[in-house]
Design a protein around this motif. Structure first.
Motif, mmCIF file in Angstrom:
data_model
loop_
_atom_site.group_PDB
_atom_site.id
_atom_site.type_symbol
_atom_site.label_atom_id
_atom_site.label_comp_id
_atom_site.label_asym_id
_atom_site.label_seq_id
_atom_site.Cartn_x
_atom_site.Cartn_y
_atom_site.Cartn_z
ATOM 1 N N ASP A 32 0.616 4.348 -2.772
ATOM 2 C CA ASP A 32 1.056 4.892 -4.049
ATOM 3 C C ASP A 32 2.582 4.964 -4.006
ATOM 4 O OD1 ASP A 32 1.795 6.581 -6.232
ATOM 5 O OD2 ASP A 32 -0.166 7.551 -6.188
ATOM 6 N N SER A 39 0.832 8.651 1.399
ATOM 7 C CA SER A 39 -0.382 7.905 1.058
ATOM 8 C C SER A 39 -0.681 6.794 2.056
ATOM 9 C CB SER A 39 -0.262 7.309 -0.354
ATOM 10 O OG SER A 39 0.804 6.380 -0.435
ATOM 11 N N VAL A 127 -5.685 4.442 -4.785
ATOM 12 C CA VAL A 127 -4.326 3.896 -4.874
ATOM 13 C C VAL A 127 -4.294 2.565 -5.620
ATOM 14 C CG1 VAL A 127 -3.333 5.056 -2.877
ATOM 15 C CG2 VAL A 127 -4.560 2.897 -2.557
ATOM 16 N N LEU A 185 -1.022 14.428 -2.120
ATOM 17 C CA LEU A 185 -2.245 13.649 -2.267
ATOM 18 C C LEU A 185 -3.164 14.251 -3.324
ATOM 19 C CD1 LEU A 185 -2.890 12.914 1.509
ATOM 20 C CD2 LEU A 185 -2.343 11.211 -0.245
ATOM 21 N N ALA A 190 -5.828 11.628 -4.925
ATOM 22 C CA ALA A 190 -6.324 10.800 -3.828
ATOM 23 C C ALA A 190 -7.435 11.474 -3.040
ATOM 24 C CB ALA A 190 -5.179 10.453 -2.874
#
Length: 300
Positions: A32, A39, A127, A185, A190
Motif C-alpha cells: 500500500d 504493509s 492491498v 494497517l 488490511a
C-alpha cells in the motif's frame, strides 16, 4: 494497539508459499503506497532472502498517496540490493502493463518459451493483489472485495508461453508488534474489523491528519482545526455529518463519525495522504507509542 488477526488459512498459505518460491524467479510484492513499510510482511522478506530471489515492490494505490512521500519511498527502496520499486495503480491498465518488463529486468535469464519468467505475487490482505492479477491476465481469475483475506488459496496461471504467475493469499504475520503499524494497517483496512476498535483507530487517524494534513480536514469537513485535538476532530465530524445516537438526548455517535473518517481516508475522498515516510518511520520506531486516551472513547 497490538493487532492479532491471523486467520487459519494464513498458516497453510505461508507453508505453500515457501514451497512455491523455489520455482519462482521474482517476487512481486504488492504494498500500500500510503504505508509501504507497515504493509510489508517481514515473512515475505525472510522467504525470498532464503531463496535469494529478487523483489519487484509495487507501491499500489499511489493515486491516493501523497506523491512527495511516495517519491521518498522509491528513493529508499532503490538503495536496496536486488530490489526494484515502482509506484502504480492496479486500476490503470498502462501501469499494470509495465510490470512484466520491470520484473524481467530482475531475471534477465528467463526470457523465452524455454525459460518463461515466473512471478510470485505476494502481499498482505487488501492491498490490491487480486485486482493486479485480473489486470495482468485480462480476465477475472481472482475474487476482488473491499474486505481483507478474500483470496484464501494459491493458484498458478500461465499467462503466455513466456510468463507464469503464482497468486498467493494475503498473508499477515502472527503478531504485529509495533502499535503504530497496527494503527496504520487497521486504518487502511488490511485487517479484519474484529481485530480493532474503529473509534480508537479513527481517533488516531484524526490526530495524524491534524498534525500532517490539517488542510484536508478543513476542506472535507469545513473544520476550524486550530486548537483542536484528535477527539475534537471526531466530535466535529459527528456534528457536521449528523451522527447522533438515537434516544440518547442528542449524544454524538463517535463510533459512526470514526467510520466516516476512516472511509473517507480509505477511498481517497479526503485527498492524497500517506501515513508514513522513511524518515517518519525511523523516528517513530525510536518512540514509545501511547494510544489516544479520552473519556470520549471509553466504551464501558
Amino acid at each position: 494497539m497490538s493487532i492479532q488477526w491471523y486467520p487459519g488459512h494464513m498458516t497453510s498459505a505461508r507453508k505453500k508459499a515457501a514451497e512455491t518460491l523455489a520455482m519462482a524467479d521474482v517476487v512481486v510484492e504488492v504494498l500500500d503506497a500510503r504505508l509501504p513499510a507497515a504493509s510489508s510482511n517481514p515473512m515475505i522478506h525472510e522467504l525470498r532472502a532464503f531463496r535469494q530471489r529478487p523483489c519487484l515492490k509495487l507501491l499500489n494505490k499511489a493515486d491516493v498517496a501523497d506523491p512527495v512521500a511516495t517519491k521518498a519511498w522509491l528513493d529508499f527502496y532503490s538503495q536496496q540490493p536486488g530490489v526494484k520499486a515502482v509506484a502504480i495503480s492496479c486500476k490503470k491498465a498502462s501501469d499494470v502493463a509495465r510490470i512484466p518488463s520491470l520484473a524481467q529486468q530482475l531475471a534477465p535469464h528467463r526470457n523465452d518459451a524455454v525459460k518463461p519468467l515466473r512471478l510470485m505475487i505476494m502481499g498482505i490482505p487488501n492491498v490490491g493483489k487480486s485486482t493486479l492479477m485480473n489486470a495482468l491476465v485480462k480476465k477475472k481469475v481472482a475474487a476482488v472485495g473491499d474486505m481483507p483475506a478474500v483470496t484464501k488459496s494459491q493458484q498458478r496461471i500461465d499467462v503466455s508461453s513466456r510468463l507464469t504467475l503464482y497468486d498467493t493469499p494475503g498473508m499477515l504475520w502472527p503478531k504485529i508488534e509495533h502499535p503504530l503499524d497496527g494503527m496504520m494497517l487497521a486504518a487502511s483496512h488490511a485487517v479484519g474489523v474484529n481485530a480493532y476498535h474503529e473509534l480508537e483507530v479513527g481517533t488516531w487517524l484524526a490526530g495524524f491528519l491534524l498534525e500532517q494534513y490539517p488542510e484536508l480536514l478543513k476542506g472535507r469537513y469545513g473544520l476550524t482545526t486550530e486548537g483542536m485535538d484528535a477527539v475534537g476532530v471526531i466530535e466535529a465530524v459527528a456534528k457536521k455529518r449528523g451522527c447522533i445516537l438515537k434516544g440518547r438526548g442528542g449524544e454524538l455517535d463517535l463510533e459512526k463519525a470514526s467510520q466516516l473518517l476512516l472511509t473517507d481516508y480509505r477511498t481517497g475522498t479526503l485527498g492524497r495522504i500517506s501515513l508514513e515516510t522513511p524518515q517518519l518511520r525511523e523516528d517513530r520506531l525510536k518512540q514509545t507509542f501511547e494510544p489516544p486516551v479520552s473519556n470520549a472513547i471509553d466504551k464501558d
